[in-house]
Design an enzyme around this catalytic site. Structure first.
Site, PDB file in Angstrom:
ATOM      1  N   LYS A  22      31.769  98.322  17.916  1.00  0.00           N
ATOM      2  CA  LYS A  22      31.562  96.867  17.813  1.00  0.00           C
ATOM      3  C   LYS A  22      31.027  96.497  16.433  1.00  0.00           C
ATOM      4  CE  LYS A  22      27.541  95.219  19.433  1.00  0.00           C
ATOM      5  NZ  LYS A  22      26.705  94.441  18.501  1.00  0.00           N
ATOM      6  N   ASN A  23      30.030  97.256  15.963  1.00  0.00           N
ATOM      7  CA  ASN A  23      29.368  96.860  14.713  1.00  0.00           C
ATOM      8  C   ASN A  23      30.174  97.206  13.462  1.00  0.00           C
ATOM      9  OD1 ASN A  23      27.372  95.745  16.205  1.00  0.00           O
ATOM     10  ND2 ASN A  23      25.872  97.395  15.868  1.00  0.00           N
ATOM     11  N   CYS A 118      15.725  86.468  17.797  1.00  0.00           N
ATOM     12  CA  CYS A 118      16.437  86.883  19.000  1.00  0.00           C
ATOM     13  C   CYS A 118      15.520  87.783  19.810  1.00  0.00           C
ATOM     14  CB  CYS A 118      17.748  87.564  18.659  1.00  0.00           C
ATOM     15  SG  CYS A 118      17.568  89.231  18.100  1.00  0.00           S
ATOM     16  N   ARG A 123      14.241  88.905  12.774  1.00  0.00           N
ATOM     17  CA  ARG A 123      15.521  89.151  12.113  1.00  0.00           C
ATOM     18  C   ARG A 123      15.912  88.090  11.071  1.00  0.00           C
ATOM     19  NH1 ARG A 123      19.742  91.281  16.508  1.00  0.00           N
ATOM     20  NH2 ARG A 123      20.658  92.262  14.690  1.00  0.00           N
ATOM     21  N   ASP A 306      19.425 101.520  17.966  1.00  0.00           N
ATOM     22  CA  ASP A 306      20.301 101.111  19.071  1.00  0.00           C
ATOM     23  C   ASP A 306      20.409 102.169  20.174  1.00  0.00           C
ATOM     24  OD1 ASP A 306      20.729  98.732  17.804  1.00  0.00           O
ATOM     25  OD2 ASP A 306      22.690  99.261  16.996  1.00  0.00           O
ATOM     26  N   ARG A 398      28.457  92.371  25.891  1.00  0.00           N
ATOM     27  CA  ARG A 398      28.601  92.069  24.459  1.00  0.00           C
ATOM     28  C   ARG A 398      29.055  93.302  23.700  1.00  0.00           C
ATOM     29  NH1 ARG A 398      23.528  90.055  21.801  1.00  0.00           N
ATOM     30  NH2 ARG A 398      25.011  90.312  20.120  1.00  0.00           N
TER      31      ARG A 398
END
Ligand code: EPU
Length: 419
Positions: A22-23, A118, A123, A306, A398
């Protein structure tokens, strides 16, 4: 809101393939804004919500996205003179800020909503903005938006105060079309940054050093189309490998990138799991007692933040006390109270957590708070005795493609409750 219903405990056993990262896919999609006329074809796109959000934003910005089933084909469709990323889109996905650099470099103007804080921390994006200013952009903050303008960006030397993944990516995207040479120092070295560098070079950019602390970008006048396969998702894959150790199972991750997962594989071996790498296959198995080992999250090549939540779940099953220090985000232990409801012994003190194991986890109703916290709760549910219901799995969607299907294929009893 859908939920996961899990009945445990089960040992995870079998073979599983990671989706595209995803990233890495998000900045690759943002690169389509730099296209002149040709097409960008992206393979191994993960079918997850953040990707759909980015596609909607790109369509709003005038990029045509065609999903051929196997690949995503992007091309400039119609101009959008506003070059804006509105709040409604940015607030659901902070990575929307990745359109700032390319819009500015390609059209001389960008208006992007400030993302705000968030669940995992404040961030800020000050490094993105300072970097773009160093390239000659005029940046104003008004009405909650960043408004940036530049006739043409100029190459410059810029040093990040700290390694930032999307900050480095935004600057790579912008500097590719700047006039002259840009030297970026103290860059993020994550594999996703390297993947973006490779993609941009395939489009005609001249980038060297992606994956190192210093990256040099010789600006070019235009970028063309390219065909590119996104790297495998090391965080998704790592989650299943941690699941293998946690459930004393035996899982082989196929078509993975073992080098990108080295920090996790080293840690799993230290904990006492057996780790075997054979080409692009990574096999992790464990049985009996595991060692409690301390952990500190760090920028790549350190242990990724993560995977911190998933590692905490693993430590609830290890013998003794382990300390986890989270150094990247200031509020990334929200999974701890939920794990405690399942029987874990965790004490959080600021940026550190102390876990005492082994604990017998029992199923409970728990609430997901962010993407990776959700994954740690799902793993805990697979390992725990009895029924676990994980609420708010939209967080999970997500970033994890078909998680319940992949876990089912490894033997877990996970079902989606559509509410
Ligand atoms: N930071 C600043 N100023 C900036 C940018 C960053 O102070 O201008 C700070 C952050 O607050 C943080 C640190 O620098 O303390 C590192 O943050 P970074 O910018 O690297 O994070 P990011 O680019 O916003 C990406 C991933 C995250 C991942 C982090 C760290 C994407 C789209 N997101 O975020 O992924 O946790 O790098 O590796 O690439 C996830 O997938 O669940 C996720 C949160």
């Amino acid at each position: 809101m859908d939920k996961f219903h899990i009945v445990g405990p089960t040992r995870l056993v079998g073979r599983v393939k990671p989706s595209g990262a995803k990233n890495a896919a998000l900045p690759a999609l943002a690169a389509s804004l730099l296209l002149d006329g040709e097409k960008l074809t992206l393979h191994r796109m993960p079918r997850v919500r953040d990707i759909r959000t980015m596609m909607r934003l790109l369509e709003h910005l005038g990029v045509g996205c065609e999903d051929t089933g196997g690949a995503l084909v992007l091309h400039r469709d119609r101009p959008n003179p506003d070059h804006d990323a509105p709040y409604d889109m940015v607030k659901t996905m902070r990575a929307s800020v990745l359109v700032l650099g390319p819009l500015l470099a390609r059209f001389g103007h960008a208006r992007v909503s400030l993302p705000g804080g968030c669940a995992i921390g404040v961030r800020p994006i000050d490094q993105h903005l300072k970097g773009l200013e160093a390239l000659g952009a005029n940046v104003q903050l008004t009405h909650g938006y960043v408004e940036a303008t530049a006739d043409r960006l100029r190459g410059a030397r810029f040093r990040f105060d700290m390694p930032t993944v999307t900050g480095t990516e935004n600057l790579l995207l912008a500097a590719s079309l700047a006039k002259g040479t840009t030297v970026l120092e103290n860059c993020a070295r994550e594999p996703e940054v390297v993947d973006l560098g490779n993609l941009l070079n395939a489009m005609g950019a001249r980038i060297s050093g992606a994956g190192e602390e210093t990256i040099e970008i010789e600006g070019v006048d235009g970028l063309g189309g390219a065909e590119h396969a996104i790297i495998p998702d090391r965080i998704e894959g790592g989650t299943y490998l941690i699941g293998a150790a946690l459930t004393r199972g035996d899982v082989t991750l196929e078509q993975a990138s073992p080098a990108d997962l080295a920090p996790l594989l080293d840690k799993l071996a230290e904990v006492g799991a057996k780790v075997d790498v054979d080409g692009t296959d990574i096999r992790v198995r464990a049985e009996g007692n595991l060692n409690a080992c301390d952990l500190e999250t760090l920028p790549h090549p350190g242990f990724p933040t993560d995977l911190q939540a998933q590692y905490m779940t693993l430590m609830t099953s290890a013998d003794g006390v382990s300390m986890i220090r989270e150094t990247i985000f200031e509020n990334r232990f929200q999974h701890a109270p939920e794990l405690m409801r399942m029987g874990a012994d965790v004490r959080v003190d600021g940026g550190s957590a102390r876990i005492l194991g082994p604990r017998h986890l029992t199923g409970a109703a728990v609430m997901a708070t962010d993407l990776r916290a959700s994954a740690c709760l799902v793993l805990a549910g697979v390992a725990a005795e009895g029924e676990t219901v994980v609420d708010r799995i939209y967080h999970l969607e997500r970033g994890y493609e078909g998680m319940e299907l992949k876990l089912q294929s490894l033997g877990a009893r996970v079902a989606r409750w559509v509410v």
